[in-house]
Design a protein around this motif. Structure first.
Motif, short mmCIF file in Angstrom:
data_model
loop_
_atom_site.label_atom_id
_atom_site.label_comp_id
_atom_site.label_asym_id
_atom_site.label_seq_id
_atom_site.Cartn_x
_atom_site.Cartn_y
_atom_site.Cartn_z
N THR A 1 -24.85 -35.25 -31.74
CA THR A 1 -26.16 -34.69 -31.37
C THR A 1 -26.15 -33.22 -30.97
OG1 THR A 1 -25.93 -35.44 -29.08
CG2 THR A 1 -27.07 -36.91 -30.61
N ALA A 2 -25.00 -32.62 -30.77
CA ALA A 2 -24.96 -31.22 -30.32
C ALA A 2 -25.75 -30.30 -31.25
CB ALA A 2 -23.52 -30.74 -30.19
N GLY A 3 -25.69 -30.55 -32.53
CA GLY A 3 -26.40 -29.71 -33.49
C GLY A 3 -27.91 -29.77 -33.39
N PHE A 4 -28.44 -30.78 -32.73
CA PHE A 4 -29.89 -30.91 -32.59
C PHE A 4 -30.42 -30.20 -31.34
CE2 PHE A 4 -28.74 -34.65 -35.11
CZ PHE A 4 -29.60 -34.50 -36.18
N VAL B 1 -38.73 -30.07 -35.32
CA VAL B 1 -37.64 -29.30 -34.71
C VAL B 1 -37.69 -29.41 -33.18
CG1 VAL B 1 -36.63 -27.00 -34.44
CG2 VAL B 1 -37.45 -27.75 -36.69
N MET B 2 -38.89 -29.30 -32.61
CA MET B 2 -39.03 -29.38 -31.16
C MET B 2 -38.56 -30.74 -30.63
SD MET B 2 -42.40 -29.19 -28.71
CE MET B 2 -42.93 -30.83 -29.19
N PHE B 3 -38.97 -31.83 -31.28
CA PHE B 3 -38.56 -33.15 -30.81
C PHE B 3 -37.07 -33.38 -31.03
CE2 PHE B 3 -43.15 -34.07 -30.83
CZ PHE B 3 -43.25 -34.54 -29.53
N ALA B 4 -36.53 -32.83 -32.10
CA ALA B 4 -35.08 -32.90 -32.31
C ALA B 4 -34.36 -32.16 -31.19
CB ALA B 4 -34.71 -32.32 -33.67
N GLY C 1 -31.89 -33.83 -28.68
CA GLY C 1 -30.53 -33.30 -28.70
C GLY C 1 -30.09 -32.78 -27.35
N SER C 2 -30.96 -32.03 -26.68
CA SER C 2 -30.56 -31.46 -25.39
C SER C 2 -30.37 -32.54 -24.33
CB SER C 2 -31.55 -30.40 -24.93
OG SER C 2 -32.85 -30.93 -24.80
N ILE C 3 -31.24 -33.54 -24.33
CA ILE C 3 -31.10 -34.62 -23.35
C ILE C 3 -29.83 -35.42 -23.62
CG2 ILE C 3 -32.09 -36.84 -22.62
CD1 ILE C 3 -34.86 -35.47 -22.91
N VAL C 4 -29.57 -35.74 -24.87
CA VAL C 4 -28.38 -36.52 -25.20
C VAL C 4 -27.11 -35.73 -24.91
CG1 VAL C 4 -27.11 -37.72 -27.03
CG2 VAL C 4 -29.58 -38.01 -26.84
N VAL C 5 -27.12 -34.43 -25.19
CA VAL C 5 -25.94 -33.60 -24.88
C VAL C 5 -25.66 -33.61 -23.37
CG1 VAL C 5 -25.12 -31.21 -24.78
CG2 VAL C 5 -25.97 -32.16 -26.93
N ALA D 1 -30.12 -47.47 -23.96
CA ALA D 1 -30.66 -46.34 -24.72
C ALA D 1 -30.29 -46.45 -26.20
CB ALA D 1 -30.15 -45.02 -24.15
N ARG D 2 -29.09 -46.89 -26.49
CA ARG D 2 -28.67 -47.07 -27.89
C ARG D 2 -29.54 -48.10 -28.60
NH1 ARG D 2 -24.35 -44.38 -29.18
NH2 ARG D 2 -22.95 -43.68 -27.55
N LEU D 3 -29.88 -49.16 -27.90
CA LEU D 3 -30.74 -50.17 -28.51
C LEU D 3 -32.14 -49.62 -28.74
CD1 LEU D 3 -29.46 -53.28 -26.54
CD2 LEU D 3 -28.97 -52.67 -28.93
N LEU D 4 -32.64 -48.81 -27.81
CA LEU D 4 -33.95 -48.19 -27.99
C LEU D 4 -33.93 -47.18 -29.14
CD1 LEU D 4 -34.94 -47.69 -24.25
CD2 LEU D 4 -35.96 -49.29 -25.89
N PHE D 5 -32.89 -46.36 -29.22
CA PHE D 5 -32.74 -45.43 -30.34
C PHE D 5 -32.69 -46.20 -31.66
CE2 PHE D 5 -31.58 -42.03 -27.41
CZ PHE D 5 -31.99 -40.90 -28.09
N SER D 6 -32.02 -47.35 -31.64
CA SER D 6 -31.89 -48.16 -32.86
C SER D 6 -33.24 -48.66 -33.34
CB SER D 6 -30.94 -49.33 -32.61
OG SER D 6 -29.64 -48.87 -32.37
N VAL D 7 -34.12 -49.02 -32.41
CA VAL D 7 -35.47 -49.44 -32.80
C VAL D 7 -36.18 -48.29 -33.51
CG1 VAL D 7 -37.74 -50.10 -31.91
CG2 VAL D 7 -35.69 -51.21 -31.03
#
Length: 140
Positions: free
Chosen positions: A21-24, A59-62, A66-70, A91-97
């Motif tokens: 996720t760093a690239g986002f 881009v903004m949502f990415a 990205g910043s929160i996950v980093v 969180a992984r399960l929510l991201f998966s949805v």
């Protein structure tokens, strides 16, 4: 599973998140990541759509994601805890949805690869946390 092994799994999971996720996290790097995804998508002849680097909201949502996950990944690398492992698995399960929904609605098939990895980490980390809790409960 021992606590040190469980914490190691949580830390490795965080390292994976940081790399992916760093690239986002920043606008100019997210645009580069989107371009790379589009190139891979086209080179593989996949169906579906890729994120548009020209869409300011995409881009903004990415960047937000990205910043929160980093930050969350760095926190778990420096201070892994069982509670952080539980929260991250959730969180992984929510991201998966979200990924599954995108995939079902026309996102590039590359999303399926990310979804598979996300679910794999949910199983590995969630399994480690559950095994640790079972062991801790059994020893009481």
């Amino acid at each position: 599973m021992t606590e040190s092994t469980t914490l190691r799994v949580i830390r490795i999971s965080a390292l994976y998140d940081l790399v992916i996720t760093a690239g986002f996290a920043l606008p100019w790097t997210a645009v580069l990541v989107f371009g790379g995804l589009a190139q891979a998508h086209e080179a593989l002849g996949l169906t579906g759509i890729t994120p548009s680097p020209d869409d300011v909201f995409t881009v903004m949502f990415a960047n937000l994601m990205g910043s929160i996950v980093v930050v969350w990944a760095v926190f778990r690398i420096l201070r892994p805890t069982i509670a952080a492992g539980v929260a991250d698995t959730t969180a992984r399960l929510l991201f998966s949805v979200g990924m599954a929904t995108a995939l079902l609605n026309g996102a590039t098939a590359l999303t399926g690869v990310l979804l598979a990895l996300e679910l794999a980490w949910a199983v590995v980390q969630g399994g480690a946390v559950l095994a640790h809790r079972r062991r801790a409960t059994a020893s009481v």
